[in-house]
Design a protein around this motif. Sequence first.
Motif: not given
Length: 144
Positions: A117-138
């Motif tokens: 359900r994680s979605m990148l918000n409009v005008n949000a930075q990609v880096g923190p979103h990717i780190l959050k996704m990686i953390s969830l996968m780990e």
Amino acid sequence: MSSLPLRSILTDGKLVGDNFHDWYRTLRIVLMHEKLIDMIDKPPMHEPINNDDVDAVGSYKKYLEDLMSSKCLMLASMSSELQRQHKDMGNIIAHLKKMYGAQSRTARYQLSKTLFRSMLNVNAQVGPHILKMISLMEQLEKLG
């Protein structure tokens, strides 16, 4: 036969409940090294009916010794509360899987739901979103 440094891995990562899968993976490694992995992988051996069969009686005695060694390893690598609960129990691993297996299923479900359900918000930075996704996968990987 035993190797104290390898056994110390179990004491460093004692089972406290929420770390069951990590503890179980480490326990399997130690039991493989100690050549005791059959104690948790194979069904229990039954006492020979005919006590005149020297080979059967000898293999059963060896089985009982190995069973005691593996049980001691398991108990020594648990928190004191879990030790008290399981000291007189026959199949410790089966009971622990029942106790903690469902918790990890629920945790995996919740993490998967959050990840999907994680979605990148409009005008949000990609880096923190990717780190959050990686953390969830780990975290999912840790739960197996």
